[in-house]
Motif scaffolding. Structure first.
Motif, PDB file in Angstrom:
ATOM      1  N   PHE A 256      -5.305  12.030  -3.567  1.00 49.94           N
ATOM      2  CA  PHE A 256      -3.914  11.782  -3.542  1.00 49.94           C
ATOM      3  C   PHE A 256      -3.497  10.698  -2.712  1.00 49.94           C
ATOM      4  N   ILE A 257      -2.393  10.006  -3.044  1.00 43.39           N
ATOM      5  CA  ILE A 257      -1.924   8.755  -2.248  1.00 43.39           C
ATOM      6  C   ILE A 257      -0.649   8.642  -2.060  1.00 43.39           C
ATOM      7  N   TRP A 258       0.002   8.357  -0.667  1.00 42.46           N
ATOM      8  CA  TRP A 258       1.197   8.123  -0.677  1.00 42.46           C
ATOM      9  C   TRP A 258       1.703   6.647  -0.753  1.00 42.46           C
ATOM     10  N   VAL A 259       2.298   6.230  -1.812  1.00 44.03           N
ATOM     11  CA  VAL A 259       2.638   4.811  -1.899  1.00 44.03           C
ATOM     12  C   VAL A 259       4.026   4.690  -1.214  1.00 44.03           C
ATOM     13  N   PRO A 260       4.083   3.840  -0.216  1.00 43.84           N
ATOM     14  CA  PRO A 260       5.406   3.360   0.398  1.00 43.84           C
ATOM     15  C   PRO A 260       6.089   2.463  -0.684  1.00 43.84           C
ATOM     16  N   LEU A 261       7.412   2.732  -0.735  1.00 45.11           N
ATOM     17  CA  LEU A 261       8.359   1.900  -1.691  1.00 45.11           C
ATOM     18  C   LEU A 261       9.103   1.123  -1.049  1.00 45.11           C
ATOM     19  N   ASP A 262       9.352  -0.200  -1.558  1.00 43.61           N
ATOM     20  CA  ASP A 262      10.435  -1.120  -1.089  1.00 43.61           C
ATOM     21  C   ASP A 262      11.368  -0.957  -2.036  1.00 43.61           C
TER      22      ASP A 262
ATOM     23  N   TYR B 181       3.225  -3.729 -10.210  1.00 46.25           N
ATOM     24  CA  TYR B 181       4.407  -2.987 -10.753  1.00 46.25           C
ATOM     25  C   TYR B 181       5.639  -3.251 -10.074  1.00 46.25           C
ATOM     26  N   GLU B 182       5.661  -2.814  -8.805  1.00 48.23           N
ATOM     27  CA  GLU B 182       6.640  -2.753  -7.972  1.00 48.23           C
ATOM     28  C   GLU B 182       7.428  -4.092  -7.696  1.00 48.23           C
TER      29      GLU B 182
ATOM     30  N   PRO C 127       7.673  -6.937  -9.665  1.00 45.58           N
ATOM     31  CA  PRO C 127       8.377  -7.370 -10.624  1.00 45.58           C
ATOM     32  C   PRO C 127       9.689  -6.394 -10.989  1.00 45.58           C
ATOM     33  N   LEU C 128       9.443  -5.150 -10.781  1.00 38.39           N
ATOM     34  CA  LEU C 128      10.396  -4.015 -11.081  1.00 38.39           C
ATOM     35  C   LEU C 128      11.803  -4.358  -9.820  1.00 38.39           C
ATOM     36  N   MET C 129      11.460  -4.988  -8.874  1.00 36.21           N
ATOM     37  CA  MET C 129      12.412  -4.979  -7.872  1.00 36.21           C
ATOM     38  C   MET C 129      13.390  -6.191  -8.429  1.00 36.21           C
ATOM     39  N   GLU C 130      12.502  -7.372  -8.929  1.00 35.03           N
ATOM     40  CA  GLU C 130      13.319  -8.433  -9.659  1.00 35.03           C
ATOM     41  C   GLU C 130      13.993  -7.813 -10.656  1.00 35.03           C
ATOM     42  N   ILE C 131      13.826  -6.908 -11.608  1.00 32.65           N
ATOM     43  CA  ILE C 131      14.639  -6.547 -12.838  1.00 32.65           C
ATOM     44  C   ILE C 131      15.556  -5.397 -12.177  1.00 32.65           C
ATOM     45  N   PHE C 132      15.126  -4.603 -11.223  1.00 33.85           N
ATOM     46  CA  PHE C 132      16.253  -3.764 -11.059  1.00 33.85           C
ATOM     47  C   PHE C 132      16.551  -4.074  -9.377  1.00 33.85           C
ATOM     48  N   PRO C 133      17.336  -4.847  -8.975  1.00 32.37           N
ATOM     49  CA  PRO C 133      17.604  -5.037  -7.566  1.00 32.37           C
ATOM     50  C   PRO C 133      18.245  -4.231  -6.736  1.00 32.37           C
TER      51      PRO C 133
END
Length: 168
Positions: free
Chosen positions: A100-106, A159-160, A162-168
């Motif tokens: 398991f890993i914890w991915v920090p999210l921006d 993934y994250e 490009p998604l931050m550009e799509i969902f600001p």
């Protein structure tokens, strides 16, 4: 005209969701005829009305420019992961190092986080397991974990970002 727009917005709170519902209905229906199309359009009108009552966080969209590349990246990763997982599963079990890993999210947009968790889960060998209460960390199970830091960096860049550009 100013009174017409709010009425139109109330009737069609999410045109994208309406179109998606109709498209999925037509794909799932056993026949492509006028009756199914009308039923799909009715569902496309009604479902978003109920969804807006349930969803208190509306999707804010930024730019859709990264969508084609992101879809290509996700599909490519799914293809490569299928091959990698097949080789791992057919090989000796002792070689696997699940973890398991914890991915920090921006990203903080819940719709972007949902898309991210979907991409991770759709990619064979990884599963999104949990989201922290504060939405700042995502727990991911990996079938074969060699380098947690590089996997986290890969998830964030592929993934994250490009998604931050799509969902600001």
């Amino acid at each position: 005209m100013s009174t017409r727009r709010p009425l139109l917005r109330r009737l069609f709170p999410s045109p994208a969701l309406s179109i998606t519902v109709v498209a999925f209905w037509m794909v799932m229906s056993s026949s492509f005829d006028l009756g199914q199309l009308v039923l799909g359009m009715l569902l496309g009108l009604v479902i978003p009305l109920f969804a807006t009552r349930l969803d208190r966080e509306f999707a804010r969209l930024g730019t859709l420019r990264p969508v084609p590349k992101l879809l290509f990246v996700v599909l490519w990763d799914i293809l490569l992961s299928n091959i990698r997982v097949a080789i791992q599963v057919l090989g000796p079990e002792r070689r696997l190092k699940p973890g398991f890993i914890w991915v920090p999210l921006d990203i903080d947009n819940i719709h972007g986080i949902a898309a991210l968790t979907s991409f991770i889960t759709l990619t064979p060998g990884t599963v999104s397991a949990a989201l922290s209460e504060d939405r700042r960390h995502l727990l991911v199970h990996v079938l074969h974990l060699e380098d947690a830091d590089s996997l986290i960096a890969e998830i964030k860049s592929r993934y994250e970002a490009p998604l931050m550009e799509i969902f600001p």
